[in-house]
Design an enzyme around this catalytic site. Structure first.
Site, short mmCIF file in Angstrom:
data_model
loop_
_atom_site.label_atom_id
_atom_site.label_comp_id
_atom_site.label_asym_id
_atom_site.label_seq_id
_atom_site.Cartn_x
_atom_site.Cartn_y
_atom_site.Cartn_z
N ASP A 158 -4.14 -9.13 -5.62
CA ASP A 158 -4.35 -10.36 -4.86
C ASP A 158 -4.30 -11.59 -5.78
OD1 ASP A 158 -4.55 -9.76 -2.10
OD2 ASP A 158 -6.38 -8.65 -2.54
N HIS A 168 0.82 -1.21 0.00
CA HIS A 168 0.00 0.00 0.00
C HIS A 168 0.85 1.27 0.00
CE1 HIS A 168 -3.37 -2.77 0.68
NE2 HIS A 168 -3.98 -1.88 -0.06
N GLU A 208 -10.08 -12.27 -7.60
CA GLU A 208 -8.82 -12.10 -6.87
C GLU A 208 -8.26 -13.44 -6.41
OE1 GLU A 208 -8.88 -8.16 -4.40
OE2 GLU A 208 -10.70 -9.25 -3.96
N CYS A 228 -8.78 -3.81 -12.01
CA CYS A 228 -8.58 -2.68 -11.09
C CYS A 228 -7.33 -2.84 -10.25
CB CYS A 228 -9.81 -2.50 -10.19
SG CYS A 228 -10.11 -3.92 -9.14
C1 PEP Z 1 -6.43 -6.19 -5.87
O1 PEP Z 1 -6.27 -7.11 -5.06
O2 PEP Z 1 -5.94 -6.19 -7.02
C2 PEP Z 1 -7.24 -5.02 -5.50
C3 PEP Z 1 -7.56 -4.11 -6.37
O3 PEP Z 1 -7.58 -4.89 -4.19
P1 PEP Z 1 -6.60 -4.38 -3.01
O4 PEP Z 1 -5.30 -3.95 -3.63
O5 PEP Z 1 -7.27 -3.26 -2.32
O6 PEP Z 1 -6.47 -5.60 -2.18
MG MG Z 2 -7.51 -7.19 -3.29
#
Ligand code: PEP
Ligand code: MG
Length: 957
Positions: A843, A582, A819, A890
């Protein structure tokens, strides 16, 4: 923290006697696999030490301390005995709350319970409840506490006017985290109420996050003795209202005692004392808690007994955190303080013999209240962590003018000198015989650190950095820190050990606060602590240069990234970390080039050496040659021109050369950024990470608060652009303070995403209701995270169906995130039921390659262009074809310049990226031919590794 579900409640029990009841409680814990069978005996051993009867007809049996080894998992079981059981101490028990917990968790559970059980009538309702859900509701109510503490009070400030004092008190509430930025202006605009004694009260609701009372008093009285400012949150439920009433009662207590006029004579600590109900004539005595696990039930009970033996009523409060003084003779109140090791208790009593009574209680606390206690300065906690970078820094630095391949985390290029952030190592003696000399050393070091901070604040010349530094100045001025250090020095600690013990205790108390933002201040406290330690040990603190630089660090947390001075930091390189951590996502949102996972050698670079960072290709080059530097400067200029062109065309659609339109949307974690995304050319929001909205609130936002949040995004998007909202995705790397998940060995494979949300259907239901209501007919797409198969989708959909039935005229679609590999493999079974798939490549990559996306060493290999991941994307697209089901991506892969052509080739309909990337992503799509990309994608799928895919893509560009 308490996590209770209806299956933990066993209603309508009968027992022959208390032993039978306790045996049933032990069996309940064993049956739930919370404890090993031996724990049941420990419940009896614990009762033999002292009764666990808490009051109000409730007992809270738990194991002895050594029995912690038999605890498998923290949890509780609630057994209801409507006919009552006579406990061994003669009390009548109707409800047993039996606890399986090791260490400090025990204290948290007790603390929460005491808040609940203190409410009049709750015990009776618990005993008579006919449904487990009612018991859960009664026990799970989160306590709402009002803020009135050191942080909300400004004593004797050099301002005399009512307006000035109002602004200062309101700003205190804002800085303390009890109110948002809009609150100060609202307080300034509110009509003040005169309280008498030249005191004023100002109340404001706007941006009030928590009930809180601020106070500012003037150094010199003109015609105002002081201004109180009350933060009164809008959605005031019963508990919030009660917290507000308690704050006002404290204020009125001071006025009724005729102390109003004298408030301006008092310093902050004395003000808190008065507001906590200590009268001017009260004797006050401060004692630090030394018990390893704080004031949990057993020491608290001893304290209460000593208090009851005194002839005078004794009150006690925590010096830090909250100012409410409670009766020291009440067990639930004392446990409810939640006092931890290292925290200071303030006892007060009034009348003849008060000093004697307080002395007796202080002796009992110092003696450990029936437990063996360690002096505070003896603990390993008292030392700052050793410099973890020292061994790392021995790895050889990258060779001059040689590209070092790492992980591309945020695009962009820069050339600048480096600054390597290294935490210094401190060596010092733990003890000293010369307490006078040590105190002088400490004071000199604090003064020197303070003037260093003042210089830095001035040099920072405004901005976030200046704000942080001046907050550090404030922290350094806190008299309690010094007092705590001096206390330790007087007990034989060296200045260094005493100071760090004070910092560490205070930081731990801060870190334990439920409010995430306040808890993060613990890191600031430690920073301040190191600065003083640096002066004491003669070790210079790393000071970032005052010119542009590239920051190099071992790893960097999201909050550190958020605090970077973007004016000076031109790029970010970390030794560890991966592209989907993150912090990398945050670097992208700041538009700062970042390369992560560059290896430990990068930390050996000497400060000031020039470095090229290429955040697009994931490369760094130290000490570049003149020729390479010139090439890079040209590339930077070309990129700037490309960005300018892309920006000019940002509102145009992204259509490939052969006419295939790809929708480009924005990923958001904060709805207030939606307008900015639209201005950058977003055709919608492709992923709203709603958990970040929940994380920004100290408690779960209610329906109205959520609606207001979501409505903000819809209003920014206008009538036609869609909003794809992901339902709450908590767990894994995104914990939510007020929704704790029991410790798990593999949190990424545990209770997270939809699995966790389904354990609290009411939360999911209210979230979907808020989303649909806020959409008011505008296009809304709801998707569930971490779905593993169609059954899980249907479980979520059943809740959705209930909610949607209450609405007319909606434009809502329901989808799932892809995911988990199982979901991609079974996409054919899902496609007929869903309106869309949104592929979360972050994920999906982690689960396909079995690499933790935040793994310090491995995450660099978690590359979404791995052919295994690409095959799963292809399967998903193929399953959706002909099913009236669109497919988006995404995950961060969609922002990767090398990947965009691959995703278009695989046939996705939409990509959702960081808002800053939108113009460039659109520009890139416009240069592609979908048919050619599709042919190329077939070839890439046949390759064996991510490196091979990247090489093949690079060869073509
Ligand atoms: C992902 O896992 O690609 C996703 C968009 O969700 P996050 O990164 O918030 O887990
Ligand atoms: Mg995710």
């Amino acid at each position: 923290m308490l996590e209770l579900t209806p299956d933990a409640v066993l209603l309508d029990r009968t027992a022959a006697d208390w032993r039978d009841a306790l045996a049933q409680a032990g069996q309940a814990l064993i049956a739930a696999e919370l404890v090993e069978p031996d724990y049941a005996d420990a419940l009896f051993e614990r009762e033999a030490q002292s009764s666990t009867y808490l009051g109000n007809g409730i007992a809270i049996p738990h194991g002895t301390k050594p029995a912690a080894r038999w605890v498998r998992q923290t949890g509780l079981r609630v057994l209801q005995f409507p006919d009552g059981v006579t406990w061994h101490d003669g009390n009548e028990v109707c409800v047993i709350v039996t606890i399986a917990a090791a260490g400090d968790q025990h204290l948290d559970i007790l603390r929460q319970l005491t808040h609940v059980l203190d409410t009049p009538g709750v015990a009776d309702r618990l005993a008579r409840a006919e449904r487990a859900e009612d018991v859960v509701a009664l026990l799970s109510r989160a306590p709402v506490t009002g803020r009135l503490d050191k942080a909300t009070i400004a004593a004797r400030v050099p301002v005399a006017s009512r307006e000035g004092l109002t602004a200062i008190a309101a700003a205190r509430l804002h800085d303390a985290g009890a109110a948002g930025p809009g609150f100060v202006a609202a307080a300034m605009a509110a009509r003040p109420t005169e309280l008498g004694d030249a005191l004023w009260l100002v109340e404001a609701c706007i941006d009030a996050r928590q009930p809180a009372l601020g106070l500012a008093t003037p150094a010199e009285i003109d015609d105002v003795t002081g201004v109180f400012v009350l933060a009164r949150p809008n959605a005031a439920d019963g508990a919030t209202q009660q917290a507000i009433n308690e704050l006002l009662a404290r204020l009125l207590g001071v006025l009724e005692a005729g102390e109003g006029r004298r408030l301006a004579e008092l310093d902050g600590a004395q003000l808190l004392g008065r507001l906590a109900g200590e009268s001017a004539g009260a004797e006050v005595l401060r004692v630090r808690v030394r018990n390893a696990h704080g004031l949990h039930a057993r020491p608290a009970k001893q304290l209460v007994q000593v208090a009851r033996e005194q002839r005078l009523p004794i009150r006690v409060r925590l010096e830090a955190g909250g100012a409410d003084a409670v009766s020291a003779a009440s067990l639930t109140k004392v446990i409810g303080l939640g006092a931890r090791r290292g925290q200071m208790l303030v006892f007060s009593a009034e009348g003849e013999g008060a000093a004697h009574a307080l002395g007796a209680i202080a002796d009992a606390v110092r003696g450990g209240l029936g437990e063996d206690v360690l002096p505070l300065e003896d603990t390993s906690e008292a030392r700052p962590s050793r410099n973890k970078l020292t061994p790392v820094a021995r790895a050889p630095a990258p060779a001059p003018d040689t590209p070092l391949a790492a992980v591309a985390a945020s695009p962009g290029m820069a050339i600048a000198p480096v600054f390597v952030m290294r935490l210094p190592e401190f060596e010092y003696a733990e003890t000293s015989d010369d307490s006078v000399g040590e105190r002088k050393r400490l004071d000199a070091a604090i003064r020197a650190a303070y003037s260093q901070l003042t210089d830095l604040t001035q040099a920072a010349d405004g901005g976030d950095m200046a704000e942080i530094l001046s907050m550090h100045e404030e922290m350094l001025r806190d008299p309690e820190l010094r007092e705590a250090a001096v206390e330790a020095i007087n007990e034989g600690a060296s200045a260094e050990a005493g100071w760090w013990a004070a910092i560490d205790a205070s930081a731990r108390a801060q870190a334990a606060l439920a409010d995430r933002i306040l808890a993060e201040r613990a890191a600031d406290l430690r920073d301040v602590g190191r600065r003083v330690l640096g002066r004491l040990c003669g070790v210079a603190m790393p000071a970032p240069p005052d010119h542009r630089y590239i920051l190099i660090a071992e790893d960097i947390g999201p909050s550190d990234v958020a605090q970077l001075d973007t004016q000076r930091v031109k790029g970010l390189v970390t030794a560890k970390g991966g592209a989907t951590s993150h912090s990398a996502i945050l670097a992208r949102s700041l538009g700062m080039p970042a390369v992560v996972g560059a290896g430990e050698g990068i930390l050996s670079l000497v400060d000031g050496i020039d470095l090229i960072i290429d955040g697009e290709r994931g490369r760094v080059v130290a000490e570049p040659s003149e020729a390479r530097r010139a090439r890079t400067e040209k590339a930077i200029a070309e990129r700037a021109a490309l960005e300018e062109r892309a920006f000019a065309a940002r509102h145009e659609p992204a259509t490939t050369t052969d006419g295939v339109r790809i929708e480009v949307a924005a990923n958001l974690g904060n709805t207030s950024h939606a307008l900015d995304a639209v201005e950058r050319g977003a055709e919608g929001v492709g992923l709203l990470r709603t958990e970040f909205i929940f994380m920004a609130h100290p408690q779960a936002p209610d329906l109205d608060t959520q609606m207001a949040e979501y409505r903000r995004a819809f209003d920014a998007l206008g009538p036609h652009r869609p909003l794809v909202a992901r339902t709450l995705d908590v767990g894994g790397d995104k914990p939510l303070d007020y929704w704790p998940v029991p410790p798990e060995d593999n949190p990424f494979l545990g209770l997270r995403g939809i699995r966790l949300a389904l354990t609290r259907p009411a939360v999911l239901e209210s979230q979907m209701r808020a989303l649909i209501a806020a959409s008011a007919g505008r296009p809304l797409r709801i998707m569930f995270p971490m779905v593993k198969d169609v059954a899980e989708f249907h479980a979520g959909k059943a809740i959705y169906d209930r909610v949607i039935a209450d609405f007319d005229d909606v434009d809502v679609q329901l989808g799932v995130m892809i995911e988990i590999p199982s979901c991609a493999l079974l996409a054919e079974t899902l496609a007929p039921h869903v309106d869309f798939f949104s592929i979360g490549t972050n994920d999906l990559t982690q689960y396909t390659l079995a690499i933790d996306r935040g793994h310090p060493r491995l995450s660099a290999q978690a590359d979404g262009l791995h052919p295994a991941v690409l095959r799963l994307i292809r399967m998903t697209v193929q399953a959706a074809a002909g099913q009236d089901c669109w497919v988006g991506v995404c995950g961060e892969l969609a922002s990767d310049a090398q990947a965009i052509g691959v995703l278009v080739g695989l046939g996705v309909d939409e990509v959702s990226v960081n808002a800053r990337q939108i113009p460039l992503v659109k520009a890139r799509i416009r240069e592609l031919c979908q048919r050619d990309m599709s042919v190329r994608a077939d070839k890439l799928l046949a390759l064996g590794t991510a490196e091979a895919v990247r090489e093949a893509v690079e060869a073509e560009t």
